[in-house]
Scaffold this active site. Structure first.
Site, short mmCIF file in Angstrom:
data_model
loop_
_atom_site.label_atom_id
_atom_site.label_comp_id
_atom_site.label_asym_id
_atom_site.label_seq_id
_atom_site.Cartn_x
_atom_site.Cartn_y
_atom_site.Cartn_z
N ASP A 93 13.59 -13.30 -11.15
CA ASP A 93 14.95 -13.47 -10.65
C ASP A 93 15.13 -14.95 -10.29
OD1 ASP A 93 13.61 -13.84 -8.27
OD2 ASP A 93 14.27 -11.96 -7.37
N SER A 94 16.31 -15.32 -9.86
CA SER A 94 16.60 -16.74 -9.62
C SER A 94 16.24 -17.16 -8.20
CB SER A 94 18.09 -17.00 -9.82
OG SER A 94 18.83 -16.34 -8.80
N GLY A 96 18.19 -16.32 -5.82
CA GLY A 96 19.48 -16.29 -5.13
C GLY A 96 19.64 -15.08 -4.22
N GLY A 216 25.38 -7.46 -8.33
CA GLY A 216 26.33 -7.03 -7.30
C GLY A 216 26.54 -5.54 -7.23
N CYS A 306 -1.57 10.31 -14.61
CA CYS A 306 -2.05 9.11 -13.92
C CYS A 306 -3.43 9.36 -13.28
CB CYS A 306 -1.05 8.64 -12.86
SG CYS A 306 -1.13 9.53 -11.29
#
Lengths: 392, 392
Positions: A93-94, A96, A216, A306
Site C-alpha cells: 500500500d502507499s 496513506g 474508501g 491445513c
C-alpha cells in the site's frame, strides 16, 4: 519481466472474472486473496507456512516498514522480498491509509501529508513522489498510489474535494514511478456517491494505470451501502486491468466482490481473528475458547487440508488458546489463512467451471446465520489491535 | 515394548557415556537434551519443527497438565502423545517441583502435599500414588517419582529429613506404578552434603528404578558447589541405568554434566532465552536487539543448519524482535532448540570418537568469557516467566 494482467474468462451470468497477473516475482491467479504482512511478516506465519497454505501474493504496509526498520535498510538488504525471505509477489500500500488514520497526528496539504510516527512521535512527510520512492525501495511488485481515503460519512462536497486531491496525487505518482518492471495501481475514491465514483474511475483511467483499486470502502459504512457502491463502481473500471477491493473482507464479502468483478482482495481478518480465537470453517465460525470444544476430539474442520486440521483436535486448540500458548497463534493463523486461500481456489474453480452463481448462492445461503463480521474496518494493517494483546 | 537402557561406551578419560534408551515410543540416543513442553507444547514450536530440530524426547510438566486441561481429559484423548501430536518419547516430571515452588500455597505432610492452584486458587492434594496415577494417565514414557526438593541453603538436619521423606515417597511411587511398559526414575536428594547424597543414591538403588535423577541442584546454589555435588554424586548412581540431571542447564553446564557421566538433561533456557531475544551461537551469545545487528545481513550462526539460520539475516531477526512480532518467537526458538540439540550431537560424536575430553576443553576455553547464564533456576517449567511477557 514486466507486469501484465490477462483476463481469461468473464462469467456470463455475473461479473466474476478469471485471470492472471504476471509480475517480476511470478504469476498470481485471480481472483486472489492477499494475506497482510504488516511489518515484514504475516503475523505468526513463516514464509514456508504461507506457501504451504497456498499464498501466491502478500501485502506489505509501507507506513510501518518506512518507520521500522526503514525502507533504506530494506533496500540495502536487497528489498523486502529478500529481507523477509518471500520470493513470490508483494503488493504494497502507499502508507496513506495508516497516516490518515493517525487523526490529530497528521495534516494533509496539497503537497502531501505531514505526520508524526505512532512509535516515537518523530515528524515525517509523505508526498506522492515519496510514496513511490519508498515502495520502489521496498522492491514492491505492485505499488499503490498515495490517495486521500475519504472517510464515512462524508458529504458530496467533501468527497468531491478529497477525490480531486486523490486524482492530482495519482498523476504525480504515475510521473514519479521509475521502475518499468513494477506495476502501479490507481485508487478510485468518491465516497458512496455514484457520480463521483464514475468521475474518479474515468479520471484514473485517463491517467492510465496497471490496475485499479476501489478505495474508501469498508471504512465504517453500512454493509448495504458498501455493496451498492461496489456494484456501481466495479463495472466502471477498465475491464482489461486487475480490480482490487482494498481491505475487504469477510468470506461473504469476498464472494460478493468476485460476483461484482473484483480480482484482488486483502484483509487482516483471517490473521487477526485467528489470534483472537475466532476460526473460519466450512460449517460456520468457531469461537475456540467455548466450553463445548473442551473434549472435542474432531479436527477444527474435517474438510480442511491445513497443518492444523490434519494434526490437531479442537480440544487441543482450545487448551492452547486458554493456556495462552504461542502455538495457539501459529495453528489458528495457519488454519484461517488456509481457509481464505482455499475459498479463493473454490471460487476460481467455480468460475472456470461456469458454476460461480451456483457456488455463490449455496455459499450465501449456508452462511447467512453468522454473516456479521467482527472486524468493521478491514482496510488496515495487522497492527491495529483491539481485542488482542499477542506480542512478545 | 518395555523400557531399557543400553550403555555402549564409557569414555576412558572422563565419565562421559554413550547410550540408548528404548521406550514405548521409540529410541533416544544419550547424552540427550529434552526441550521443555510445559503445557502440552514446547512454546512457539510445532511438533514438526521439533522433529526438524532433531528432538528425540521432550519433557512434560505434570503439575500444569493436571491443572489444565486435566489429566483425565488427556487420558480420554488417548494420552499426551496423541493430544499434542508428538509421537516420540515423553518424560514427565512428578509435579512436585512446581508445587514446592508455590511457597505459602502448599503444605507438605507425610501423606503428600496439599496445594492451591496458581490459576484459580482451587485446592488439590498430590501424593506419590497420585503423581504416578496422573503420569500414567498422561501416558508418559518415563515417569519421575514425587520427591521433596531440598532447597538451597539447607542445613544437614533439614536436608536429611527432607531426603528421608523423598525415599519413603520413592518407595510408594514404585509400588503404585501399574504400567509395566513405562519407566520410573528415582530422584536423589541430599542437598550439597556428600554423605547424604551417597545415602540417597544407595537407598534409591535398593528400591530399584529404571533410571536415576539428581534433584535439588540448580536451585540457587553457587555454580562451584553445584559442580562439586554433581561430581561427587553422579558416580554413585547405578552405572547400568540412565542418569538424569534435572533442570540443567547452560551449554557449559551440559558439557560438564556429560563429563561427569550424565545422560539426560532438560532446561527451559533455550526456549525462554529465545523469547527474550538471547540467542546461543557457536561464536557466543547474541542479544539480538542490539544496535550492532541493525544492518547485519549475515545469518545468526553461519555454522547452524536450522530453518532460521538457513533463511534469515540478523537484521531481520532484530527487526522482528524490536517490532514484537510473533515470528521472532518462532524463529528464535527454532534456533536455540536446534543449537542445544546440535550440541548434543557433537557431544555424542566426540564420545563415540574418543575425543570428548578435547571437545570439552575447546568448548570451555572458547566460551569462558560469556559463561554466566541468565537463568539461575533451570529446573522449572517454561511458564515461570520473569523478563518476558509473550503470551496471546
Amino acid at each position: 519481466m514486466s507486469y501484465r494482467f490477462e483476463l481469461f474468462k468473464t462469467d456470463p451470468h455475473t461479473g466474476a472474472r478469471l485471470g492472471r497477473m504476471t509480475t517480476a516475482h511470478g504469476e498470481v491467479r485471480t481472483p486472489v486473496f492477499m494475506p497482510v504482512g504488516t511489518q515484514g511478516t504475516v503475523k505468526a506465519m513463516t514464509p514456508d507456512g504461507l506457501k504451504e497454505a497456498g499464498a501466491e501474493i502478500i501485502l506489505g504496509n509501507t507506513y510501518h516498514l518506512y518507520l521500522r526498520p526503514g525502507h533504506e535498510l530494506i533496500r540495502d538488504h536487497g528489498g523486502l522480498h529478500r529481507f523477509m525471505r518471500w520470493d513470490r509477489p508483494i503488493l504494497t500500500d502507499s502508507g496513506g491509509f495508516q497516516i490518515f488514520s493517525l487523526g490529530p497526528l497528521r495534516k494533509i496539504a496539497e503537497e502531501g501529508v505531514h505526520f508524526q510516527s505512532h512509535i516515537d512521535g518523530s515528524r515525517h512527510f509523505l508526498s506522492p513522489e515519496r510514496a513511490i520512492e519508498i515502495q520502489e525501495a521496498l522492491g514492491s511488485d505492485i505499488m499503490m498510489c498515495l490517495d486521500d481515503c475519504t472517510p464515512y460519512p462524508a458529504d458530496r462536497a467533501y468527497a468531491a474535494k478529497s477525490m480531486a486531491l486523490t486524482h492530482r496525487w495519482a498523476k504525480r505518482c504515475r510521473e514519479a514511478k521509475s521502475r518499468e518492471d513494477r506495476a502501479l495501481f490507481g485508487i478510485v475514491q468518491g465516497g458512496v456517491h455514484r457520480d463521483l465514483r464514475r468521475a474518479s474511475a474515468e479520471a484514473l483511467a485517463a491517467i492510465g494505470f496497471d490496475g485499479y483499486a476501489i478505495g474508501g470502502l469498508s471504512v465504517g459504512e453500512p454493509k448495504d451501502l458498501m455493496m451498492e457502491t461496489l456494484e456501481a463502481t466495479a463495472p466502471l473500471l477498465p475491464a482489461g486491468q486487475a480490480r482490487y477491493l482494498m481491505g475487504v473482507g469477510t468470506p461473504e464479502d469476498i464472494v460478493e466482490g468476485v460476483h461484482h468483478g473484483i480480482d484482488l482482495f486483502d484483509c487482516v481478518m483471517p490473521t487477526r481473528c485467528a489470534r483472537n480465537g475466532l476460526l473460519f470453517t466450512n460449517h460456520g465460525k468457531v469461537v475456540i475458547k467455548n466450553a463445548r470444544y473442551r473434549t472435542d476430539q474432531a479436527p477444527l474442520d474435517e474438510t480442511c487440508d491445513c497443518y492444523t486440521c490434519r494434526n490437531f483436535s479442537r480440544a487441543y486448540l482450545r487448551h492452547l488458546f486458554i493456556a495462552r500458548e504461542i502455538l495457539a497463534l501459529l495453528l489458528n493463523t495457519i488454519h484461517n489463512v488456509r481457509f481464505y486461500l482455499a475459498l479463493m481456489e473454490r471460487i476460481r474453480a467455480a468460475i472456470a467451471g461456469g458454476a460461480f452463481e451456483a457456488f455463490r448462492r449455496s455459499f450465501r445461503d449456508r452462511r447467512t446465520e453468522d454473516d456479521a463480521g467482527p472486524v468493521a474496518d478491514g482496510r488496515a494493517d495487522d497492527n491495529a489491535n483491539t481485542e488482542e494483546e499477542d506480542e512478545p
